[in-house]
Design a protein around this motif. Structure first.
Motif, mmCIF file in Angstrom:
data_model
loop_
_atom_site.group_PDB
_atom_site.id
_atom_site.type_symbol
_atom_site.label_atom_id
_atom_site.label_comp_id
_atom_site.label_asym_id
_atom_site.label_seq_id
_atom_site.Cartn_x
_atom_site.Cartn_y
_atom_site.Cartn_z
ATOM 1 N N ALA A 118 0.843 -1.196 0.000
ATOM 2 C CA ALA A 118 0.000 0.000 0.000
ATOM 3 C C ALA A 118 0.881 1.251 0.000
ATOM 4 O O ALA A 118 1.871 1.321 0.737
ATOM 5 C CB ALA A 118 -0.913 -0.006 1.212
ATOM 6 N N TYR A 119 0.518 2.197 -0.820
ATOM 7 C CA TYR A 119 1.201 3.488 -0.889
ATOM 8 C C TYR A 119 0.164 4.576 -0.646
ATOM 9 O O TYR A 119 -0.915 4.556 -1.240
ATOM 10 C CB TYR A 119 1.863 3.681 -2.260
ATOM 11 N N ARG A 120 0.474 5.528 0.234
ATOM 12 C CA ARG A 120 -0.435 6.609 0.582
ATOM 13 C C ARG A 120 0.145 7.925 0.102
ATOM 14 O O ARG A 120 1.341 8.195 0.248
ATOM 15 C CB ARG A 120 -0.650 6.648 2.106
ATOM 16 N N CYS A 121 -0.732 8.748 -0.455
ATOM 17 C CA CYS A 121 -0.316 10.078 -0.877
ATOM 18 C C CYS A 121 -0.190 10.946 0.371
ATOM 19 O O CYS A 121 -1.110 11.012 1.193
ATOM 20 C CB CYS A 121 -1.338 10.674 -1.841
ATOM 21 N N SER A 122 0.949 11.602 0.510
ATOM 22 C CA SER A 122 1.183 12.431 1.697
ATOM 23 C C SER A 122 0.364 13.729 1.650
ATOM 24 O O SER A 122 0.169 14.372 2.676
ATOM 25 C CB SER A 122 2.668 12.760 1.833
ATOM 26 N N ASP A 135 8.798 2.674 -7.388
ATOM 27 C CA ASP A 135 9.833 3.638 -7.030
ATOM 28 C C ASP A 135 9.151 4.953 -6.673
ATOM 29 O O ASP A 135 8.654 5.673 -7.544
ATOM 30 C CB ASP A 135 10.778 3.822 -8.218
ATOM 31 N N THR A 136 9.122 5.278 -5.365
ATOM 32 C CA THR A 136 8.411 6.471 -4.911
ATOM 33 C C THR A 136 9.108 7.762 -5.319
ATOM 34 O O THR A 136 8.500 8.827 -5.273
ATOM 35 C CB THR A 136 8.214 6.438 -3.381
ATOM 36 N N SER A 137 10.358 7.682 -5.727
ATOM 37 C CA SER A 137 11.035 8.896 -6.198
ATOM 38 C C SER A 137 10.656 9.204 -7.646
ATOM 39 O O SER A 137 10.816 10.324 -8.110
ATOM 40 C CB SER A 137 12.545 8.754 -6.066
ATOM 41 N N LYS A 138 10.137 8.215 -8.340
ATOM 42 C CA LYS A 138 9.795 8.368 -9.750
ATOM 43 C C LYS A 138 8.304 8.640 -9.966
ATOM 44 O O LYS A 138 7.930 9.364 -10.877
ATOM 45 C CB LYS A 138 10.200 7.092 -10.487
ATOM 46 N N TYR A 139 7.444 8.038 -9.110
ATOM 47 C CA TYR A 139 6.002 8.141 -9.299
ATOM 48 C C TYR A 139 5.371 9.030 -8.231
ATOM 49 O O TYR A 139 5.805 9.047 -7.078
ATOM 50 C CB TYR A 139 5.355 6.756 -9.260
ATOM 51 N N VAL A 140 4.308 9.722 -8.634
ATOM 52 C CA VAL A 140 3.579 10.606 -7.721
ATOM 53 C C VAL A 140 2.107 10.259 -7.781
ATOM 54 O O VAL A 140 1.671 9.470 -8.617
ATOM 55 C CB VAL A 140 3.791 12.097 -8.086
ATOM 56 N N CYS A 141 1.329 10.867 -6.906
ATOM 57 C CA CYS A 141 -0.113 10.648 -6.850
ATOM 58 C C CYS A 141 -0.749 11.111 -8.156
ATOM 59 O O CYS A 141 -0.462 12.203 -8.662
ATOM 60 C CB CYS A 141 -0.701 11.416 -5.665
ATOM 61 N N GLY A 142 -1.643 10.298 -8.702
ATOM 62 C CA GLY A 142 -2.304 10.641 -9.950
ATOM 63 C C GLY A 142 -3.405 11.665 -9.775
ATOM 64 O O GLY A 142 -3.879 12.247 -10.748
ATOM 65 N N LYS A 143 -3.808 11.879 -8.543
ATOM 66 C CA LYS A 143 -4.903 12.823 -8.278
ATOM 67 C C LYS A 143 -4.386 14.243 -8.035
ATOM 68 O O LYS A 143 -4.894 15.200 -8.611
ATOM 69 C CB LYS A 143 -5.699 12.323 -7.071
ATOM 70 N N CYS A 144 -3.361 14.351 -7.165
ATOM 71 C CA CYS A 144 -2.909 15.691 -6.772
ATOM 72 C C CYS A 144 -1.418 15.933 -6.998
ATOM 73 O O CYS A 144 -0.903 16.986 -6.627
ATOM 74 C CB CYS A 144 -3.253 15.941 -5.309
ATOM 75 N N ARG A 145 -0.703 14.938 -7.552
ATOM 76 C CA ARG A 145 0.747 15.020 -7.795
ATOM 77 C C ARG A 145 1.565 15.063 -6.511
ATOM 78 O O ARG A 145 2.712 15.498 -6.507
ATOM 79 C CB ARG A 145 1.130 16.229 -8.661
ATOM 80 N N GLY A 146 0.979 14.594 -5.397
ATOM 81 C CA GLY A 146 1.684 14.573 -4.117
ATOM 82 C C GLY A 146 2.673 13.423 -4.032
ATOM 83 O O GLY A 146 2.648 12.477 -4.826
#
Length: 153
Positions: A118-122, A135-146
């Motif tokens: 599970a990955y949570r948007c901060s 890779d959390t350094s490469k991908y961001v939240c698709g909803k808010c770019r967080g």
């Protein structure tokens, strides 16, 4: 157990449960990984995965042999020898052979490593569930770019 002992066991089980002789070769195949055994249509030989005997014992080995002997005898008689055929299923029940072999204990560990992550948007708190690590350094939240943060499960 050696290949010679396996051959004798297969011949004995064939006579005991099927009342027919096994006239081909049975041997351990060290290359088998995902199955307990295999009946070869062209050569009529039976290959057995030795790991099942080593990890699960003689009872599991006998079940695998009976299953493969069902394929063997039905194929030689010209009857339905495939898993979906009625003749095959009836013979499995008659000789009390398993339809599928058990899962090896080592294979369970591999499956457990594929647990859902599970990955949570901060920023917005949206949760993403994935089977593979991302890779959390490469991908961001698709909803808010967080920024995404891996959750502890």
């Amino acid at each position: 157990m050696t290949n010679e002992e396996l051959q004798v066991l297969v011949e004995d089980l064939s006579l005991k449960y099927f009342k027919k002789p096994f006239r081909h070769i049975a041997f351990f195949n060290p290359r088998l990984r995902t199955t307990g055994g295999r009946y070869m249509l062209n050569s009529h030989n039976i290959e057995i995965n030795k790991l099942y005997f080593a990890e699960l014992g003689i009872d599991e080995l006998v079940g695998i042999i009976k299953h493969e002997l069902c394929h063997y005898h039905l194929h030689l008689e010209g009857k339905g020898y495939k898993h979906r055929d009625r003749d095959f299923r009836n013979l499995l029940k008659h000789v009390d052979a398993p339809r599928f072999c058990s899962v090896l204990p080592g294979a369970k560990k591999k499956r457990e490593s594929r647990l859902v992550r599970a990955y949570r948007c901060s920023n917005c708190g949206l949760i993403y569930k994935r089977k593979r690590r991302i890779d959390t350094s490469k991908y961001v939240c698709g909803k808010c770019r967080g920024k995404l943060v891996e959750e502890k499960c």
